[in-house]
Design an enzyme around this catalytic site. Structure first.
Site, PDB file in Angstrom:
ATOM      1  N   GLU A  68      -3.203  12.563  -6.494  1.00 57.96           N
ATOM      2  CA  GLU A  68      -3.759  11.274  -6.948  1.00 57.96           C
ATOM      3  C   GLU A  68      -2.721  10.194  -6.895  1.00 57.96           C
ATOM      4  O   GLU A  68      -1.452  10.595  -7.237  1.00 57.96           O
ATOM      5  CB  GLU A  68      -4.347  11.145  -8.313  1.00 57.96           C
ATOM      6  N   TYR A  96       3.156   9.134   1.252  1.00 58.99           N
ATOM      7  CA  TYR A  96       2.073  10.278   1.419  1.00 58.99           C
ATOM      8  C   TYR A  96       1.625   9.950   2.989  1.00 58.99           C
ATOM      9  O   TYR A  96       1.232  10.794   3.671  1.00 58.99           O
ATOM     10  CB  TYR A  96       0.915  10.172   0.431  1.00 58.99           C
TER      11      TYR A  96
HETATM   12  C1  LIG Z   1       7.675   7.868  -4.309  1.00 57.37           C
HETATM   13  C2  LIG Z   1       9.217   8.377  -4.492  1.00 57.37           C
HETATM   14  C3  LIG Z   1       8.926   9.703  -4.955  1.00 57.37           C
HETATM   15  C4  LIG Z   1       9.683   8.359  -3.060  1.00 57.37           C
HETATM   16  O1  LIG Z   1      10.985   9.023  -2.999  1.00 57.37           O
HETATM   17  P1  LIG Z   1      12.298   8.643  -2.209  1.00 57.37           P
HETATM   18  O2  LIG Z   1      13.331   9.358  -2.307  1.00 57.37           O
HETATM   19  O3  LIG Z   1      12.659   6.941  -2.614  1.00 57.37           O
HETATM   20  O4  LIG Z   1      11.620   8.438  -0.834  1.00 57.37           O
HETATM   21  P2  LIG Z   1      12.287   8.574   0.602  1.00 57.37           P
HETATM   22  O5  LIG Z   1      13.627   7.971   0.494  1.00 57.37           O
HETATM   23  O6  LIG Z   1      12.286  10.019   0.930  1.00 57.37           O
HETATM   24  O7  LIG Z   1      11.458   7.896   1.452  1.00 57.37           O
HETATM   25  C5  LIG Z   1      10.411   8.516   2.089  1.00 57.37           C
HETATM   26  C6  LIG Z   1       9.273   7.148   2.473  1.00 57.37           C
HETATM   27  O8  LIG Z   1       8.756   7.150   1.171  1.00 57.37           O
HETATM   28  C7  LIG Z   1       8.376   5.411   1.515  1.00 57.37           C
HETATM   29  N1  LIG Z   1       9.142   4.618   0.393  1.00 57.37           N
HETATM   30  C8  LIG Z   1      10.131   5.053  -0.520  1.00 57.37           C
HETATM   31  N2  LIG Z   1      10.329   4.021  -1.101  1.00 57.37           N
HETATM   32  C9  LIG Z   1       9.565   2.800  -0.631  1.00 57.37           C
HETATM   33  C10 LIG Z   1       9.394   1.697  -1.196  1.00 57.37           C
HETATM   34  N3  LIG Z   1      10.279   1.316  -2.411  1.00 57.37           N
HETATM   35  N4  LIG Z   1       8.722   0.677  -0.640  1.00 57.37           N
HETATM   36  C11 LIG Z   1       7.822   1.101   0.246  1.00 57.37           C
HETATM   37  N5  LIG Z   1       8.138   2.632   0.902  1.00 57.37           N
HETATM   38  C12 LIG Z   1       8.972   3.423   0.303  1.00 57.37           C
HETATM   39  C13 LIG Z   1       8.651   5.099   2.827  1.00 57.37           C
HETATM   40  O9  LIG Z   1       7.593   5.326   3.577  1.00 57.37           O
HETATM   41  C14 LIG Z   1       9.940   6.082   3.125  1.00 57.37           C
HETATM   42  O10 LIG Z   1       9.982   6.379   4.433  1.00 57.37           O
HETATM   43  P3  LIG Z   1      11.052   5.693   5.486  1.00 57.37           P
HETATM   44  O11 LIG Z   1      12.302   5.687   4.811  1.00 57.37           O
HETATM   45  O12 LIG Z   1      11.079   6.233   6.645  1.00 57.37           O
HETATM   46  O13 LIG Z   1      10.463   4.103   5.434  1.00 57.37           O
HETATM   47  C15 LIG Z   1       9.864   7.535  -5.405  1.00 57.37           C
HETATM   48  O14 LIG Z   1       9.812   6.402  -5.331  1.00 57.37           O
HETATM   49  C16 LIG Z   1       9.667   8.061  -6.988  1.00 57.37           C
HETATM   50  O15 LIG Z   1      10.099   8.844  -7.579  1.00 57.37           O
HETATM   51  N6  LIG Z   1       8.984   7.007  -7.470  1.00 57.37           N
HETATM   52  C17 LIG Z   1       8.442   7.317  -8.842  1.00 57.37           C
HETATM   53  C18 LIG Z   1       7.703   8.359  -9.136  1.00 57.37           C
HETATM   54  C19 LIG Z   1       6.497   8.423  -8.426  1.00 57.37           C
HETATM   55  O16 LIG Z   1       5.695   7.153  -8.225  1.00 57.37           O
HETATM   56  N7  LIG Z   1       5.890   9.392  -7.601  1.00 57.37           N
HETATM   57  C20 LIG Z   1       4.836   9.517  -6.716  1.00 57.37           C
HETATM   58  C21 LIG Z   1       3.655   9.760  -7.863  1.00 57.37           C
HETATM   59  S1  LIG Z   1       2.045   9.755  -6.843  1.00 57.37           S
END
Ligand SMILES: CC(C)(COP(=O)(O)OP(=O)(O)OC[C@H]1O[C@@H](n2cnc3c(N)ncnc32)[C@H](O)[C@@H]1OP(=O)(O)O)[C@@H](O)C(=O)NCCC(=O)NCCS
Length: 153
Positions: free
Chosen positions: A110, A122
């Site tokens: 979710e 995702y």
């Molecule tokens: C969601 C989360 C896990 C992504 O982690 P991350 O290490 O920053 O992500 P990555 O660097 O591996 O990026 C993977 C993809 O995520 C997306 N993404 C990550 N941050 C983003 C942002 N700020 N805005 C838009 N897309 C984003 C992009 O599609 C990215 O791919 P790209 O680099 O080819 O554009 C992180 O933002 C987080 O921990 N957020 C808080 C907790 C959370 O919301 N978890 C998910 C709950 S369902």
């Protein structure tokens, strides 16, 4: 083998002694974080709980719950200071592989509609939106829906 902490991010199982560090990240990256008790319960329930560590410092973690033939990804989080380095995608791919190894044919999760980063991660990994769960999450004002997403493995 060297006893020095590895500096490149690597996965290892979450331990009870990680929980304070996990909760520190959790409270920083979510408006409505899991509590230490939630993580402790996940560990005692035998959920697949792993951390991503780099240079002896926690930089991310996840929690996966297995069902019969399917898995539910309950938590995927990256420390704010380490976001946008590809670690979120590494965590997700790690868990998809774990789910396959544990016999899942599909993974569900979710996500909040307002979670732009999560949804983009995702969607770009092949998850599709299956349904909306109305008023699923607590929010600043009232409740927020959840989008149920799924991926066939
Ligand atoms: C969601 C989360 C896990 C992504 O982690 P991350 O290490 O920053 O992500 P990555 O660097 O591996 O990026 C993977 C993809 O995520 C997306 N993404 C990550 N941050 C983003 C942002 N700020 N805005 C838009 N897309 C984003 C992009 O599609 C990215 O791919 P790209 O680099 O080819 O554009 C992180 O933002 C987080 O921990 N957020 C808080 C907790 C959370 O919301 N978890 C998910 C709950 S369902």
């Amino acid at each position: 083998m060297s006893a020095l902490p590895q500096s490149s991010p690597h996965f290892r199982p979450m331990r009870a002694t990680d929980l304070e560090g996990v909760v520190a990240i959790e409270s920083d990256v979510y408006s409505h974080p899991w509590t230490l008790g939630n993580f402790r319960d996940a560990l005692s329930a035998g959920y697949s709980c792993w951390v991503l560590e780099s240079g002896g410092t926690l930089c991310g973690y996840g929690v996966l719950m297995m069902g019969v033939g399917e898995a539910h990804l309950l938590n995927v989080s990256v420390a704010r200071s380490r976001q946008r380095e590809g670690l979120g995608r590494q965590l997700l791919e790690f868990y998809l592989q774990r789910a396959r190894e544990l016999g899942a044919r599909a993974v569900f999760l979710e996500v909040r509609p307002s979670n732009v980063a999560g949804r983009a991660l995702y969607a770009s990994s092949g998850f599709r939106e299956i349904a909306v769960r109305r008023n699923y999450y607590p929010a600043e004002r009232g409740r927020e829906d959840a989008i149920l997403m799924g991926l066939d493995l």
